[in-house]
Design an enzyme around this catalytic site. Sequence first.
Site, PDB file in Angstrom:
ATOM      1  CG  ASP A 458     -42.544  42.304   6.430  1.00  0.00           C
ATOM      2  OD1 ASP A 458     -41.942  42.075   7.570  1.00  0.00           O
ATOM      3  OD2 ASP A 458     -43.509  43.168   6.431  1.00  0.00           O
ATOM      4  CG  ASP A 530     -44.086  47.580  11.680  1.00  0.00           C
ATOM      5  OD1 ASP A 530     -43.601  47.906  10.488  1.00  0.00           O
ATOM      6  OD2 ASP A 530     -44.718  46.637  11.877  1.00  0.00           O
TER       7      ASP A 530
END
Length: 705
Positions: A458, A530
């Site tokens: 990430d 997301d």
Amino acid sequence: MPITAVKDNCWVLETRNTAYALGIDDKLRTPLNWYWGPKLPRRKDYRPPAPRWWHLNGTPDGLPEEYPAWGGLRFLECCLKAEFHEGTRDVILAFAGADIAGEELQIRLKDEVFPLIVTLHYRVRPDQDIIERWATFKNESDDPILIDRAFSAQWAVPDRLPCRLTHLDGQWADECHPTRDWLTQGARVIESRRITSGSHHFPFFALDRGDATEHAGQVWFGALAWSGNWKLIAEVTDGARTRASIGLNDFDFRWKLTPGETFTTPVAYGGYTSAGFGAAIRCLHDLVRDHVLPTKHLTRKVLYNSWEITTFHVNEAQQIELAKTAADMGVELFVVDDGWFHNRENTKGGLGDWWPDETKFPHGLQPLIKAVNDLGMDFGLWVEPEMVSFTSDLYRQHPDWILHYPNRPLKDNSADPLPRREKDQLILNLARTDVQDYLIALLDKLLTENNIRFIKWDMNRHPNEAGWPQAAELGRDPKEVWTRYVLGLYRIWETLRAKHPQVVFQSCQSGGGRADLGMLHVADQVWASDNSEPLSRLKIQDGFSHAIPACVIEAWVTEQNAKLLPLDFRFHVSMSGVLGVGGATSKWSSEQRDQAKKLIIQYKQLRHVIHEGDLYRLRSPSESPFSAHLYVAKDKSEAVLFAFYTQLSWPFPFPQLPLMGLDPDSLYEVEGEPAPRSGAAWQHDGLQLTFKNEISSTMKHIRKV
Ligand code: GLA
């Protein structure tokens, strides 16, 4: 032969359906584009651009130059801008030779005074109808040359007809919306300045005459393999000529090309089709699968990830319980997300100190990994190696390792009335080789000591203080940091992949902020957003499908909008990518778990078609409440249809769905339909689907009989 010389210093690059011709212009002594369109029957059919393209006062601006450098009578967007010693700030290139090596053409250009060699590279991808282009600059002088713009290519659209630009814009949690605008005289700029390719624009473009549709019409399209600052300039000039220039963003860019050094730009891809936007995306999907991805034809495992329900509050017992439920449902890969490492209670701490948190995992990760493996699943782990927290040991030990300006005091956000950084975390400077080596060693150890088969990498911040104080000591320009950071990132991933070929790597940047074709050279899949709410996700995935195939787009079934949306709808959305589950499965009823189990079995039986087949976007969710994607196996023996009806009001007429891409003369049976029909009938007469309830979906297996 994909590349042939039409005559001296003029070449035609042929793919299966298209041709790209170029030649050195006698007066200009640099290459001009001759042609970019469908393949023509005879080599002699390719001709240089007509002299009418010259402007009255002799500027080459009206000509389709392949790689204009800033110099001479040029006033338009250029590909190269440089400064030589003593302050000369123009570049005058002239042809110095060319070579053909297999599928690659190299054209060498040299500045008429300074020993700067610019080589234009063209590589043909015949089966994908794609031309790859990049440039290298070699400094053969004894003085440094400062490069201020380094684009990969300029693509000239033939003719002078008005053009529409299709691009993908968005933002965090709302990525990749196809946007289509007419271009008018002037420059339209689309870019990223965030050290990642970004969620605001995807490095992709398509140009058409205003008449192309999903299934027909001429489209010129392209993408860039770069995961940092990039720029696309679509420019319409006087005389209505349209060009698309693409490459490294020149905003705050510089590269000091030292004597003897060679600089290489990222690869730009370009393609042409006469069969509409759908054909363009199929070319890009094939390119990604056949030439970009590090592992070809990998079977992507169904994963479980509890991030959305447990956030930072993970521990051994809870993860083992979730793993048991996941294994029972048929999940193949269990991933622990953020929160597992030392002092990670929220976004403010822990980053940099990559060992298991002593209270959450008192015995380390081993017991959890063993439990997951004993349940028959692979184990995966989330990391965010590019970041450090203010409070981390790593930052205390190496305060100089981060991107910063030494004279600008670093306060944490709570001490600053105007927060200056996202999430209170600092970014390690990956331009530094010592930082790269440190991260390689750290992750190598983690992967060597633990049976980890999947890494979710990430990256949750953009730099606003992109300082590299050590640059001067190394004789480099500090602005090189934007480029060197990304090259450093690639080096880390490439090294880790070579050492740990069994590990599957996922790229995540707060969702889909680094899902570009550069990253896909090192990553196996991406976390696209997301936002896992299925109605939004349908559109986001449809947007990403303009450039990247379903086999890399990870999608989880979560609790978002679960009250409104039936479980099969939520699964169908995720099954049209790389299926994952991220829901509160322990709270699901036994009926829901049984249903999930059946859907996962069905997905496993058909994922080879979804991931490796040709995508036909029959109806887009951005345009209609009734949308459908069809994936047709390459050998046309089977297909998988997903259709969604999202309308909340009634009535809505359901049009016949034309099933495209099947073999017209073969017979196909469609799951749930009474009788087989020919591929031609399914296409031209179509499939009549109706949904009784709004918010419904279906998945149908189609087989040749
Ligand atoms: C990012 C990712 C999420 C999750 C969180 C963890 O936002 O996109 O999937 O991993 O970070 O902090």
